[in-house]
Every structure is written in C-alpha cells, then in structure tokens.
Design an enzyme around this catalytic site. Structure first.
Site, PDB file in Angstrom:
ATOM      1  N   LEU A  66       0.823  -1.215   0.000  1.00  0.00           N
ATOM      2  CA  LEU A  66       0.000   0.000   0.000  1.00  0.00           C
ATOM      3  C   LEU A  66       0.861   1.271   0.000  1.00  0.00           C
ATOM      4  O   LEU A  66       0.332   2.377  -0.121  1.00  0.00           O
ATOM      5  CB  LEU A  66      -0.979  -0.006   1.179  1.00  0.00           C
ATOM      6  CG  LEU A  66      -2.008  -1.154   1.165  1.00  0.00           C
ATOM      7  CD1 LEU A  66      -2.918  -1.082   2.399  1.00  0.00           C
ATOM      8  CD2 LEU A  66      -2.862  -1.122  -0.111  1.00  0.00           C
ATOM      9  N   ARG A  67       2.194   1.099   0.133  1.00  0.00           N
ATOM     10  CA  ARG A  67       3.179   2.182  -0.071  1.00  0.00           C
ATOM     11  C   ARG A  67       3.129   3.317   0.942  1.00  0.00           C
ATOM     12  O   ARG A  67       3.882   4.280   0.790  1.00  0.00           O
ATOM     13  CB  ARG A  67       3.056   2.779  -1.491  1.00  0.00           C
ATOM     14  CG  ARG A  67       3.195   1.769  -2.628  1.00  0.00           C
ATOM     15  CD  ARG A  67       4.549   1.110  -2.665  1.00  0.00           C
ATOM     16  NE  ARG A  67       4.727   0.302  -3.871  1.00  0.00           N
ATOM     17  CZ  ARG A  67       5.397  -0.841  -3.906  1.00  0.00           C
ATOM     18  NH1 ARG A  67       5.959  -1.315  -2.806  1.00  0.00           N
ATOM     19  NH2 ARG A  67       5.535  -1.512  -5.025  1.00  0.00           N
ATOM     20  N   ASN A  97       7.426  -3.348   3.640  1.00  0.00           N
ATOM     21  CA  ASN A  97       8.546  -2.633   2.994  1.00  0.00           C
ATOM     22  C   ASN A  97       8.170  -1.210   2.589  1.00  0.00           C
ATOM     23  O   ASN A  97       8.310  -0.798   1.453  1.00  0.00           O
ATOM     24  CB  ASN A  97       9.087  -3.424   1.793  1.00  0.00           C
ATOM     25  CG  ASN A  97       8.060  -3.646   0.705  1.00  0.00           C
ATOM     26  OD1 ASN A  97       6.858  -3.574   0.962  1.00  0.00           O
ATOM     27  ND2 ASN A  97       8.516  -3.905  -0.513  1.00  0.00           N
ATOM     28  N   ASP A 155       9.331  -9.273   3.031  1.00  0.00           N
ATOM     29  CA  ASP A 155       8.984  -9.261   1.601  1.00  0.00           C
ATOM     30  C   ASP A 155       9.626  -8.093   0.848  1.00  0.00           C
ATOM     31  O   ASP A 155       9.790  -6.998   1.357  1.00  0.00           O
ATOM     32  CB  ASP A 155       7.475  -9.213   1.392  1.00  0.00           C
ATOM     33  CG  ASP A 155       7.125  -9.365  -0.080  1.00  0.00           C
ATOM     34  OD1 ASP A 155       7.583 -10.334  -0.694  1.00  0.00           O
ATOM     35  OD2 ASP A 155       6.427  -8.499  -0.626  1.00  0.00           O
ATOM     36  N   HIS A 235       3.760 -15.608  -3.142  1.00  0.00           N
ATOM     37  CA  HIS A 235       3.835 -15.599  -4.617  1.00  0.00           C
ATOM     38  C   HIS A 235       4.670 -16.741  -5.209  1.00  0.00           C
ATOM     39  O   HIS A 235       5.620 -16.503  -5.969  1.00  0.00           O
ATOM     40  CB  HIS A 235       4.336 -14.258  -5.134  1.00  0.00           C
ATOM     41  CG  HIS A 235       5.520 -13.651  -4.401  1.00  0.00           C
ATOM     42  ND1 HIS A 235       6.672 -14.344  -4.156  1.00  0.00           N
ATOM     43  CD2 HIS A 235       5.707 -12.408  -3.888  1.00  0.00           C
ATOM     44  CE1 HIS A 235       7.511 -13.550  -3.512  1.00  0.00           C
ATOM     45  NE2 HIS A 235       6.949 -12.379  -3.344  1.00  0.00           N
ATOM     46  N   ASP A 307      -0.246  -9.656  -4.614  1.00  0.00           N
ATOM     47  CA  ASP A 307       1.048  -8.952  -4.635  1.00  0.00           C
ATOM     48  C   ASP A 307       0.900  -7.617  -5.381  1.00  0.00           C
ATOM     49  O   ASP A 307       1.777  -7.222  -6.158  1.00  0.00           O
ATOM     50  CB  ASP A 307       2.162  -9.805  -5.255  1.00  0.00           C
ATOM     51  CG  ASP A 307       3.564  -9.271  -4.902  1.00  0.00           C
ATOM     52  OD1 ASP A 307       3.661  -8.323  -4.099  1.00  0.00           O
ATOM     53  OD2 ASP A 307       4.554  -9.808  -5.434  1.00  0.00           O
ATOM     54  N   PHE A 325      10.344  -3.779 -10.080  1.00  0.00           N
ATOM     55  CA  PHE A 325       9.476  -4.963 -10.174  1.00  0.00           C
ATOM     56  C   PHE A 325       8.091  -4.637  -9.611  1.00  0.00           C
ATOM     57  O   PHE A 325       7.976  -3.936  -8.614  1.00  0.00           O
ATOM     58  CB  PHE A 325      10.062  -6.101  -9.334  1.00  0.00           C
ATOM     59  CG  PHE A 325      11.376  -6.646  -9.835  1.00  0.00           C
ATOM     60  CD1 PHE A 325      11.401  -7.484 -10.943  1.00  0.00           C
ATOM     61  CD2 PHE A 325      12.569  -6.350  -9.185  1.00  0.00           C
ATOM     62  CE1 PHE A 325      12.611  -8.019 -11.388  1.00  0.00           C
ATOM     63  CE2 PHE A 325      13.784  -6.884  -9.636  1.00  0.00           C
ATOM     64  CZ  PHE A 325      13.803  -7.715 -10.740  1.00  0.00           C
TER      65      PHE A 325
END
Ligand SMILES: [Zn+2]
Ligand SMILES: [Zn+2]
Length: 425
Positions: A66-67, A97, A155, A235, A307, A325
C-alpha cells in the site's frame, strides 16, 4: 442495516451453495435464510437485490503493497484500499517494505491509524521479520503483534540467512504468527530482470533460474520442520517450489502457499520489453504455470494473493531492465481467476471462493463464514457479466497493469465491510 436478497450464497466453511437472503445489522451478519423468509417489515435499512449474483464471504488478500508511509506518490492506504474494494476485497494484508519499514510497533500503529481514518476495507499489517528488513537483527515482533500485525515477512527480499530465519521462526512459533517468505536465493537472482530461459536469451535480458526460488523454499521448509513454525510461501511461481510445498504438507508440516493471478495467467514468453510484465518473482515457464494451476485445483495452493505492487508512472515508464518490479493486482484478480480457472474448467466456483476467503483466513489462523454472529464482510460478484478493465478508471495512483484493456466474463460487483456497502458497481 443491510439486506442482501436472493443471491447465490457460496460459502466453503458451511459448504453452502444455494439461494439465500443475508441480513446484516451493525457490523455483523445476523440472519441467513432461504429467499423470502426474512420478515421485511422488520427491516428498515438498505436492500441490495443480488439476483443473478454470487454472494461469498469477504475476500482477503494476503499480499499487497500500500506504499504508505513513504511512497505516497505511488499509492496510499486510501487509494490502495479503494482499488481493493473495487476488486471485491474486504481485507488486505499490507507488506512492511514501506519507508520507514514496518519493523516496530509505532509504524504498525501509524498504519492502523491511517487505515482507521482513510481505508475503505480492513487493513491487516504484516510486520518485518528483521530490523529494517536488513536481515541482521530480529525485529520487535512481540510488540508489533500487540499493536496488531497478523504475520511477519521481509517481503521484497527473503529473510537473509538460514540462522535468522530459524530465530524468526522460533519466535513466531511462540507468538503463533505465520512467517511469510519471499523465497529467493539472492545470489542466484542477482542482476536478473526476468526468468532465465529461451525468452530471456532471445530478448538479451539477464534471467534468474527457477531454482532462485525453489532453493530458498527448500531451506525454509527444512527450517519449518526443525522449528515447528508456520511457514507461508508468498507468490509461489515455480513447479519445483510447489512440489516441495506438496511434500511438506503430506508430511504434516505447517507449510502453506499463495499464487498470484499474473503467475497463473502469464508466462515468460509474454515479456516483450514491456515493464508492465516485470515483477518479482518473474513470469515463469509454461510448465510452471501448468503446475500452479494443478496446485490450485488439487488443494496444494492455499490462497490466491495479488502482490498488488503499485509504482507511479514516472518510475515504471522506463526501459525494461531499469524499471522496478511489480504489477497492480486488486481489480483484475477475481476476473482472472474466473477466466483462467473456472471458465477454463479447472476448478469449481466453490474452490475459487475458498482460494479468496477461507483459504487465506486459515493461513492467518482466522475463520471466514456466512453465518449469524460473524463479521459483516461479504463479496458479491457476477459469474458471466462481460466487462473491460480500464486501468485509467482505477482509484489506484499507479497504472502498471499488463491487463489494461482486457475483456472479462464475470467480476466484482460489490464489497461489504463490517455491515456497510463500501463499493457497488
Ligand atoms: Zn515478494
Ligand atoms: Zn510483495
């Protein structure tokens, strides 16, 4: 109060596949009955006619980015969860992350506070396994658990060493948290931008072999056996990884895995210097995709997870090997699963619903059920209604989807979270 009338309820937990009315009051489901049985004069709230639609327990996405905090130009909790609701998701697990990394309780609390203020769906944070996800020292997992994390993961990368993974697993076992692993041997993957194979050679792009993933899965399965911890492989994309999960399950280990819609839909041959096809793990070989679909059908795969990895256009609109990515995932996940798995005759609708609801819930040690007293989370979707995905219409801040313009048969219609209609098509 909300009454969902005459929908086809598909609920794996109760093995129900029948027409039902579902009544919600407050944030809970209060009544489930055959159509017409619920006294209408007692109901003075909203009525949703679900005739012709499927009513499922609320979809859970085990894996999303969700940044927020830190990369709000690509996504925020508000925009990401709006996109999730459009995709029919009612709960989203967000990876740690961010900037800063969610490796301590104050970041966890910040995420949950932002979610309370701005999220459309439930946000369940995942805490980092190591401080800064740097793979050196174990993070403050117990404090984050008390603050509300549902799992741990580094992750974006794997937990750096076997020794640290063992330590994290020991710790998570005592807290009863799953360890979610981004399985990648970084030495084998170094410098790669796609899967190694005929296509990477033809395109002249550096590739990583399937073993970059499966070597790490082997390590972690053995450590799960050593510690008794819950390991969830994120994933999963390679046939060799899937075989290890299958074998681990047959030996009674607490090992689970998820597969993304892009990995069961696309393969490395689809990569044409187009950065929308660049994600990690990369699109795999034809044989891998076939194995993943078998795993989705036979129960080896526990969940479909997106993802969802937004990157603002300025970052992604560059040459293939320089682009970050990641692909968007929420709004096309269900439609791709219908297309590739159900309409293609590979799995039943009941199994599809399981992969989005009870499957991911079980990974987290939760329940998902359409039953009185349960949380009022429901996903309503169509089985055959045609529609076209237009990424420009997405509430996400990013546009990095390889499925823009794709025509679908069936997809999300409504998302209900805690008794409230959050999204209606
Ligand atoms: Zn990952
Ligand atoms: Zn991820």
């Amino acid at each position: 109060m909300l009454l969902i009338r005459n929908g086809r309820v598909i609920d794996p937990a109760t093995q129900t596949d029948a027409l039902r009315d579902v009544r919600l009051d407050g944030d809970k489901i209060v009544e489930v009955a055959a159509p017409g049985q619920i006294q209408l004069d007692a109901h003075n709230g909203e009525i949703f006619d679900a005739t012709g639609f499927i009513v499922a327990p609320g979809f859970i996405d085990l894996h999303a980015h969700l940044r927020e905090p830190g990369q709000e130009s690509s996504e925020t909790i508000e925009t990401g969860t709006k996109s999730a609701a459009r995709g029919g998701f009612t709960a989203v697990c967000c990876m740690p992350n961010t900037k800063p990394v969610n490796d301590n309780a104050s970041v966890t609390r910040f995420i949950l506070d932002r979610a309370k203020a701005s999220a459309s769906v439930r946000v369940w944070p995942i805490g980092a396994a190591s401080v800064g996800s740097k793979g050196e020292a174990i993070a403050e997992i117990a404090a984050m658990r008390d603050a509300g994390i549902v799992a741990v993961s580094d992750d974006g990368k794997p937990i750096a060493t076997a020794k640290l993974t063992r330590q994290v697993m020991d710790y998570c076992l005592s807290l009863d948290l799953p360890v979610i692993e981004h399985s990648e041997d970084v030495s084998l993957a170094a410098g790669a931008v796609m899967r190694e194979g005929v296509t990477s050679t033809r395109l002249g792009l550096p590739g990583m072999p399937a073993a970059a993933e499966s070597v790490c899965v082997a390590r972690d399965v053995q450590l799960a056996e050593l510690t008794g911890a819950r390991l969830h492989v994120a994933h999963l994309s390679a046939k060799a990884s899937l075989e290890q999960v299958r074998s681990a399950k047959s030996r009674g280990l607490r090992v689970t895995c998820e597969v993304t819609p892009h990995h069961f839909t696309l393969i490395d041959e689809d990569v044409q210097y187009d950065s929308r096809y660049k994600m990690n793990p990369p699109l795999a070989a034809r044989d891998d995709r076939k194995a993943l679909i078998e795993g989705l059908a036979d129960g080896t795969v526990d969940a479909i997870a997106t993802d969802h990895a937004p990157h603002e256009p300025a970052l992604k609109d560059v040459e293939f090997d320089r682009a970050p990515f990641g692909v968007l995932g929420f709004e096309t996940a269900l439609a791709l699963a219908l297309e590739q798995l159900v309409h293609a005759g590979r799995i039943s609708l009941m199994r599809l619903v399981e992969l989005f609801t009870t499957g991911p819930a079980k990974v987290l040690g939760m329940e998902r059920k359409i039953w009185p007293g349960q949380p009022g989370d429901l996903t309503i979707f169509s089985f055959e209604q045609p529609w076209t995905y237009d990424v420009k219409q997405s509430p996400s801040k990013s546009r990095n989807s390889p499925f823009d313009g794709r025509q679908f048969k069936g997809g999300p219609v409504a998302a209900i979270v805690a008794g409230r209609m959050i999204h209606k098509k």
